[in-house]
Design a protein around this motif. Structure first.
Motif, PDB file in Angstrom:
ATOM      1  N   GLU A  20       0.835  -1.209   0.000  1.00  0.00           N
ATOM      2  CA  GLU A  20       0.000   0.000   0.000  1.00  0.00           C
ATOM      3  C   GLU A  20       0.869   1.258   0.000  1.00  0.00           C
ATOM      4  O   GLU A  20       0.628   2.208  -0.758  1.00  0.00           O
ATOM      5  N   GLY A  21       1.875   1.285   0.865  1.00  0.00           N
ATOM      6  CA  GLY A  21       2.752   2.441   0.933  1.00  0.00           C
ATOM      7  C   GLY A  21       3.522   2.660  -0.349  1.00  0.00           C
ATOM      8  O   GLY A  21       3.700   3.794  -0.810  1.00  0.00           O
TER       9      GLY A  21
ATOM     10  N   LYS B 255       2.619   6.904  -6.938  1.00  0.00           N
ATOM     11  CA  LYS B 255       1.671   7.895  -7.462  1.00  0.00           C
ATOM     12  C   LYS B 255       2.084   9.310  -7.062  1.00  0.00           C
ATOM     13  O   LYS B 255       2.021  10.244  -7.867  1.00  0.00           O
ATOM     14  N   ARG B 256       2.498   9.451  -5.820  1.00  0.00           N
ATOM     15  CA  ARG B 256       2.870  10.778  -5.330  1.00  0.00           C
ATOM     16  C   ARG B 256       4.110  11.303  -6.054  1.00  0.00           C
ATOM     17  O   ARG B 256       4.167  12.474  -6.433  1.00  0.00           O
TER      18      ARG B 256
ATOM     19  N   ALA C  52       2.513   5.080 -13.524  1.00  0.00           N
ATOM     20  CA  ALA C  52       3.245   5.507 -12.330  1.00  0.00           C
ATOM     21  C   ALA C  52       4.264   4.454 -11.934  1.00  0.00           C
ATOM     22  O   ALA C  52       5.400   4.777 -11.568  1.00  0.00           O
ATOM     23  N   ALA C  53       3.858   3.176 -11.993  1.00  0.00           N
ATOM     24  CA  ALA C  53       4.745   2.096 -11.545  1.00  0.00           C
ATOM     25  C   ALA C  53       4.290   0.778 -12.123  1.00  0.00           C
ATOM     26  O   ALA C  53       3.121   0.603 -12.496  1.00  0.00           O
TER      27      ALA C  53
ATOM     28  N   ILE D 289      13.114  10.056  -3.482  1.00  0.00           N
ATOM     29  CA  ILE D 289      11.740   9.618  -3.770  1.00  0.00           C
ATOM     30  C   ILE D 289      10.906   9.617  -2.496  1.00  0.00           C
ATOM     31  O   ILE D 289       9.792  10.154  -2.463  1.00  0.00           O
ATOM     32  N   MET D 290      11.425   9.022  -1.426  1.00  0.00           N
ATOM     33  CA  MET D 290      10.666   8.920  -0.181  1.00  0.00           C
ATOM     34  C   MET D 290      10.333  10.293   0.390  1.00  0.00           C
ATOM     35  O   MET D 290       9.311  10.473   1.067  1.00  0.00           O
ATOM     36  N   GLY D 291      11.165  11.283   0.088  1.00  0.00           N
ATOM     37  CA  GLY D 291      10.941  12.622   0.612  1.00  0.00           C
ATOM     38  C   GLY D 291       9.635  13.251   0.176  1.00  0.00           C
ATOM     39  O   GLY D 291       9.182  14.233   0.785  1.00  0.00           O
ATOM     40  N   HIS D 292       9.008  12.723  -0.866  1.00  0.00           N
ATOM     41  CA  HIS D 292       7.743  13.277  -1.334  1.00  0.00           C
ATOM     42  C   HIS D 292       6.600  13.048  -0.359  1.00  0.00           C
ATOM     43  O   HIS D 292       5.536  13.664  -0.506  1.00  0.00           O
TER      44      HIS D 292
END
Length: 393
Positions: free
Chosen positions: A112-113, A119-120, A180-181, A264-267
């Motif tokens: 889920e994460g 997407k983000r 997106a992925a 990436i995680m910073g979004h």
């Protein structure tokens, strides 16, 4: 009422035919019933107990943490040594670019994460996944699952999901600038242990690079040494943009993670802030158990022995009813003619003291995923009993 009656009366059931094996204790590769019945666990709780049940290092780490603290605050607010040390250890197993860890409670939550993060980061909405993939049972993870039987009763699910055939390079053109992925199991698990060629993964990585699509690799079953390398993607000479893991990660405790780059995680920090939240993710007891698991896998050279042990299973499991054996390390599928042939064998094996299983999307094959610490002597015993079960069934 006895425990069996309580189980059937008050615990939610997921089938009308649960195994109903009652376990009092477990140690190493063995589980024990109330009358000291002994079972060899050849499925590790479905890929969980990679270092065996109740490994002393894991139990010791848990006991030490119990004397310090349990839950303190939602993930990401307090500096907690178990979380920080675990994240450091995970990053040290990974190549550059996978250096930021988000801890959660399970594989489904990690998926889920990862989907939200893709997407983000890309500001796209389309997700690609594979036919006969299994990524979990929550709504998002079920949406990217690849078997309609498990999905049809829960629609509508997430929109914008497309499916391609695992291992088929021709389908990679369906990954576009709108994607997106793509989320893909490095080794397909519930499809019955399907392993794509290295050339396929290289083509997949190239297509993702061309279209700006993030590559999410699901190693919930395949990670933590299961395939003979710490991470299964190491076999194929590529790396993902987001890595998903759980199961064998916790030494028997519930934990999962999705891992990406800090960039990436910073979004998740803005638009909105708190872009992903979990109350119990990275629970300190689970985190120390996971760190101890990594230490055991590394220091005892458990992973380096996997391929030799897998070869022994293949050498010993020879029978005219066995059609083939598919595997990557100790992630194995033993194929029979049909479910009707296989199911009595599984039942007989349990009566002889060996627990195996089949696969959700491949019910003619026996699942073998023993604790990685299993010895050659124990493999010999387990295979002897499986062959006996085949004969007697």
């Amino acid at each position: 009422m006895n425990n069996r009656q309580l189980f059937l009366s008050h615990l939610a059931q997921t089938t009308d035919f649960p195994l109903l094996i009652e376990i009092e204790k477990a140690e190493g590769i063995y589980m024990y019933g109330p009358n000291n019945e002994r079972y060899i666990d050849l499925i590790s709780g479905i890929g969980v107990s990679n270092v065996g049940h109740r490994h002393p290092r894991v139990i010791g780490a848990i006991k030490d943490q119990l004397d310090k603290y349990l839950h303190l605050m939602v993930y990401g607010e307090y500096v907690q040594t178990p979380q920080a040390k675990l994240a450091e250890a995970l990053v040290h197993t990974l190549p550059d670019g996978l250096d930021n860890v988000y801890l959660v409670n399970s594989g489904s939550e990690a998926v889920e994460g990862a989907l939200k993060l893709a997407k983000r980061y890309t500001n796209r909405r389309e997700i690609i996944s594979c036919i006969n993939a299994y990524h979990g049972s929550s709504h998002g993870s079920l949406s990217v699952g690849g078997n309609e039987i498990f999905k049809r009763s829960y629609r509508p699910l997430l929109p914008g999901i497309s499916h391609i055939a695992y291992g088929n390079e021709n389908d990679l053109d369906l990954i576009t600038e709108q994607s997106a992925a793509i989320i893909i199991e490095t080794i397909q698990g519930e499809a019955g242990i399907r392993v794509a060629d290295a050339s396929y993964f290289k083509a997949l990585r190239k297509r993702c690079n061309e279209t700006g699509t993030l590559l999410i690799m699901d190693e919930i079953q395949a990670g933590f040494g299961r395939t003979g390398k710490f991470w299964a993607f190491e076999h194929f000479g590529i790396q993902p943009d987001i890595l998903v893991c759980a199961k064998g990660m916790g030494g028997g405790m519930p934990i999962g993670a999705f891992i990406s780059s800090k960039e990436i995680m910073g979004h998740f920090k803005s638009n909105p802030l708190l872009g992903h939240i979990t109350t119990f993710g990275g629970h300190p007891v689970s985190a120390v158990a996971s760190l101890a698991t990594i230490q055991v896998l590394k220091e005892a050279q458990v992973v380096e022995q996997v391929e030799k042990k897998a070869a022994l299973f293949r050498d010993l499991l020879v029978h005219d009813k066995i059609i083939s054996i598919r595997n990557k390390g100790l992630m194995m599928a033993v194929q029979f003619e049909s479910f009707e042939v296989l199911k009595p064998i599984i039942d007989k094996a349990i009566s002889l003291g060996v627990v195996t299983d089949w696969f959700l999307f491949c019910d003619d094959s026996m699942r073998l995923a023993p604790p990685l610490i299993i010895t050659e002597e124990q493999i010999n015993e387990a295979c002897t009993l499986i062959l006996q079960a085949i004969d007697e069934a």
